[in-house]
Scaffold this motif. Structure first.
Motif: not given
Length: 175
Positions: A10-18
Motif C-alpha cells: 500500500n505504501y510502495n507507490l508513495w515511497i517511490w513517488i517521494f
C-alpha cells in the motif's frame, strides 16, 4: 513501531513517488529565485542545528530500541523524519531567496569540503527511499525486514545529518 499487519505494498507507490519527487523538486527549486523576498540568511545555522538534532535523535532511537523501548524508538524516528522535512523546507527557502555561497577555502581543505559536500548530496538522495522503506516496515510490523534494512539506513542517514553540519561549519565563514 506500530504492529498492525498492514501491507507495505500500500505504501510502495508513495515511497517511490517521494523518492523521485523530492530530489527533482529540490533540483528545480534550486533554480527558482523569489523576487522581492528578503534573503533568508538567518536559516543556515537553524537548519544545521536541525541536522545536528536529527543525528542525536537517530543515535538515541537506536539506543532505545536496543534497550527494548519500542514505543520511544517509534516516537524518536517519527521526530527524526519531521526534523528532516523541516530541514528540507528551510534549506529550499534559503536557496530560493539567496545565491549559493562559494567556498573560500584553499588547498587540501577545499578538496575535503567538496568531497564531504558531494557525498552529503548524493547520500541525501539515496537515503530517501531507505528511510521510507525502513519506516514502512516498522509501522507495518515487519520487524525482521525493518531491522535488516535499518542496518543500512541508520549509517547513511546519520552520515547525511552529520555531514550537513560539517558542510555548514566549513562554509559559514564565507556567508
Amino acid at each position: 513501531m506500530h504492529t498492525s499487519p498492514q501491507s507495505p505494498k500500500n505504501y510502495n507507490l508513495w515511497i517511490w513517488i517521494f523518492s523521485i519527487a523530492i530530489p527533482l523538486a529540490v533540483a528545480v527549486l534550486f533554480t527558482v529565485k523569489i523576487p522581492g523576498v528578503e534573503r533568508l540568511g538567518f536559516l543556515p545555522p537553524i537548519y544545521a542545528t536541525i541536522n545536528a538534532c536529527t543525528a542525536l535523535i537517530l543515535i538515541t532511537a537506536v539506543y532505545q530500541i536496543r534497550k527494548g523501548n519500542r514505543k520511544l524508538h517509534e516516537r524518536l524516528m517519527k521526530t527524526a523524519i519531521v526534523f528532516s522535512a523541516l530541514f528540507l523546507i528551510m534549506y529550499m527557502a534559503y536557496h530560493m531567496t539567496s545565491d549559493s555561497t562559494p567556498f573560500g577555502g584553499e588547498g587540501v581543505v577545499k578538496y575535503v569540503y567538496y568531497f564531504i559536500l558531494l557525498t552529503h548530496i548524493l547520500l541525501s538522495i539515496i537515503v530517501i527511499p531507505f528511510v521510507l522503506i525502513t519506516f514502512v516496515r516498522g509501522i507495518t510490523g515487519q520487524f525482521y525486514k525493518h531491522r535488516k534494512i535499518a542496518r543500512i539506513t541508520f549509517p547513511l542517514w546519520l552520515y547525511v545529518a552529520i555531514s550537513g553540519v560539517v558542510v555548514y561549519l566549513m562554509i559559514s565563514p564565507y556567508y
